[in-house]
Enzyme design. Structure first.
Site, mmCIF file in Angstrom:
data_model
loop_
_atom_site.group_PDB
_atom_site.id
_atom_site.type_symbol
_atom_site.label_atom_id
_atom_site.label_comp_id
_atom_site.label_asym_id
_atom_site.label_seq_id
_atom_site.Cartn_x
_atom_site.Cartn_y
_atom_site.Cartn_z
ATOM 1 N N LYS A 121 0.778 -1.237 0.103
ATOM 2 C CA LYS A 121 0.085 0.116 -0.156
ATOM 3 C C LYS A 121 0.922 1.200 0.119
ATOM 4 O O LYS A 121 0.350 2.154 -0.137
ATOM 5 C CB LYS A 121 -0.853 0.166 1.155
ATOM 6 C CG LYS A 121 -1.899 -1.182 1.196
ATOM 7 C CD LYS A 121 -3.268 -1.021 1.470
ATOM 8 C CE LYS A 121 -4.145 -2.112 1.240
ATOM 9 N NZ LYS A 121 -3.787 -3.537 1.722
HETATM 10 C C1 LIG Z 1 -4.317 -4.611 1.241
HETATM 11 C C2 LIG Z 1 -3.647 -5.802 1.249
HETATM 12 C C3 LIG Z 1 -4.129 -6.909 0.261
HETATM 13 C C4 LIG Z 1 -5.341 -7.013 -0.523
HETATM 14 O O1 LIG Z 1 -5.207 -5.838 -1.505
HETATM 15 P P1 LIG Z 1 -6.579 -5.527 -2.329
HETATM 16 O O2 LIG Z 1 -6.137 -4.316 -3.255
HETATM 17 O O3 LIG Z 1 -7.359 -4.871 -1.233
HETATM 18 O O4 LIG Z 1 -7.118 -6.496 -2.865
HETATM 19 C C5 LIG Z 1 -3.237 -8.103 0.398
HETATM 20 N N1 LIG Z 1 -2.317 -8.209 1.171
HETATM 21 C C6 LIG Z 1 -1.999 -7.117 2.059
HETATM 22 C C7 LIG Z 1 -0.715 -7.419 2.758
HETATM 23 C C8 LIG Z 1 -2.639 -5.967 2.086
HETATM 24 O O5 LIG Z 1 -2.312 -4.947 2.798
#
Ligand SMILES: *Cc1c(COP(=O)(O)O)cnc(C)c1O
Length: 462
Positions: free
Chosen positions: A112
């Protein structure tokens, strides 16, 4: 470049407006009116470029006149400078034709950071130019919140409120949200699960009077600018494996469908992506949808991969919009059914379109642990539980086309699950090794729209 809502009842916006707004006023999600394509020659030229240079070329056609070229390059440079790896998104090999894309070298150790670091810098530039201040509210299953706080702390253009489900995020995730002591940062522990947090967030955006009063802005994965930032690493990974001359497949640990949807955009831009595999944990609404065509919510069951513990997968609405050929009325109807009746069925035609691009798989809790253990034994690579869900599902899809599994978080963010599987407690990188000693600051709050709104009114600097 204009952006339109998936539900067809909100005005079209520029990139900057769509970024500052987040959710459309009709409850829909913004998408670009057309998707710009890159030629094979343009893609081939990415070989050997830095991550930042590729980022510039991939995102430039989408941002219109929001930023000047030099300004945008400087934004990108500031966004990725705090990363702990010069390649930003390094690729490792796990097995013949199976690769791991490490997306956890950012300041909060999860993918993220790629989007949030960029958004923080873009907001700061856009808002200071307007002389404006906004209130950013985000809901998090763990990683979005810490990434947003890290990206915005100390920036003078925004107050940031992060809603997280009390007791349902890992200790490292919680501490990353509760230890920054900047006055513009507020970590709110909500008595509910992630879907409750996300629902209250949507309620706030749908309360237009409140929205205007506090100048609400959203940075959740529904924000188009976040999706766009994530398109970049599909290009860098594929090009280092031979694209555009050779196709590449990706497996993506999926919750809210933002990350994998970015892969779909990369494909629509001309990247030769053979297969996009949705990997879910036991909260498998998307996998069940691909099997049956019925998109039906069940209760959330907490798992060892908590950032994927959701049943409302917001960005799936964007994929549906394209699968229905841009029929916004059909999407609006289905989203109402999802809210009021807990589900809807996808038409056969749309399922056919979706299955041409996506496939899916699921990993149980036991399979996830077993994959962490087996991968460590075979390769020495220590996977976080989310990445392990991906590796397990990917291993069922590896064929003649190279497969890249996205490693979405650093194992040290989820030390208990990793230690249970391998016997090894993964250490935090040096730059954050004092996390457990820093003082925490958080506000408990009921899962209630009114309570949240009064808290925000009280806290913002007007
Ligand atoms: C947010 C997240 C996901 C999922 O990603 P999306 O874009 O919501 O599908 C998977 N793994 C981790 C570690 C995350 O922080």
């Amino acid at each position: 470049m204009r952006y339109v809502s998936t539900r067809g009842q909100a005005p079209a916006l520029s990139f900057e407006e769509a970024m500052l707004t987040g959710l459309a006023r009709d409850g829909g999600l913004y998408l670009p009116e057309t998707i710009p394509a890159l030629t094979p020659e343009q893609i081939a030229a990415f070989a050997g470029m830095s991550y930042e240079e590729v980022a510039y070329h991939v995102m430039r056609p989408f941002i219109g006149d929001a930023f000047g070229d030099k300004e945008f390059q400087a934004i990108i440079a500031r966004a990725y400078a705090p990363f702990g790896h010069p390649a930003r998104a390094p690729l490792k090999q796990l097995a013949p034709n199976h690769f791991l894309l490490e997306l956890f070298h950012g300041p909060t150790l999860a993918f993220k950071d790629f989007a949030m670091q960029l958004i923080g810098q873009m907001f700061q530039v856009a808002l200071s130019r307007r002389g404006a201040r906004v209130t950013i509210v985000g809901a998090t299953s763990g990683d979005t919140g810490s990434a947003a706080i890290e990206a915005f702390r100390g920036l003078d253009a925004a107050d940031v409120f992060i809603l997280f489900p009390e007791g349902r995020v890992s200790e490292v995730q919680r501490r990353q949200m509760t230890t920054p002591d900047a006055p513009n940062i507020h970590a709110l522990a909500v008595k509910g699960d992630f879907d409750d947090c996300q629902a209250r967030l949507k309620d706030m955006f749908n309360d237009h009077a409140f929205r205007d009063e506090v100048r609400l802005a959203g940075v959740n994965s529904i924000n188009w600018a976040r999706v766009l930032a994530q398109v970049v690493y599909y290009f860098t990974a594929a090009v280092s494996l031979g694209a555009p001359h050779r196709p590449v497949s990706f497996t993506v640990p999926t919750g809210n469908f933002g990350d994998i949807f970015a892969g779909y955009i990369a494909k629509r831009m001309g990247l030769p992506v053979a297969d996009l595999v949705i990997a879910t944990n036991q909260n498998d609404i998307l996998h069940r949808t691909f099997i049956s065509g019925a998109h039906v919510k069940e209760g959330v069951r907490p798992s060892i991969s908590p950032s994927m513990d959701i049943q409302v997968s917001s960005n799936f609405e964007r994929a549906l919009y394209y699968a229905y050929g841009g029929d916004a009325a059909a999407i609006a109807q289905q989203m109402t059914a999802l809210k009021d009746e807990g589900g809807f069925s996808v038409s056969q035609g749309a399922m056919h379109v979706l299955r041409e691009t996506f496939s899916s798989g699921r990993a149980s809790e036991e399979e996830t642990s077993a994959t962490i253990k087996a991968t460590h034994a075979a390769t020495g690579e220590v996977l976080c539980p989310h990445s392990a869900v991906g590796v397990k599902v990917a291993s069922e899809h590896v064929g003649p086309v190279p497969m890249v599994t996205l490693a979405t978080a650093h194992p040290a963010k989820f030390p208990d699950a990793v230690e249970a599987a391998t016997g090894i407690r993964p250490p935090l990188p040096n730059r954050m090794s004092d996390l457990y000693e820093r003082a925490e600051r958080q506000t408990p709050v009921e899962n209630d729209l009114g309570a949240l709104q009064s808290l925000i009114r009280e806290r913002i600097q007007r």
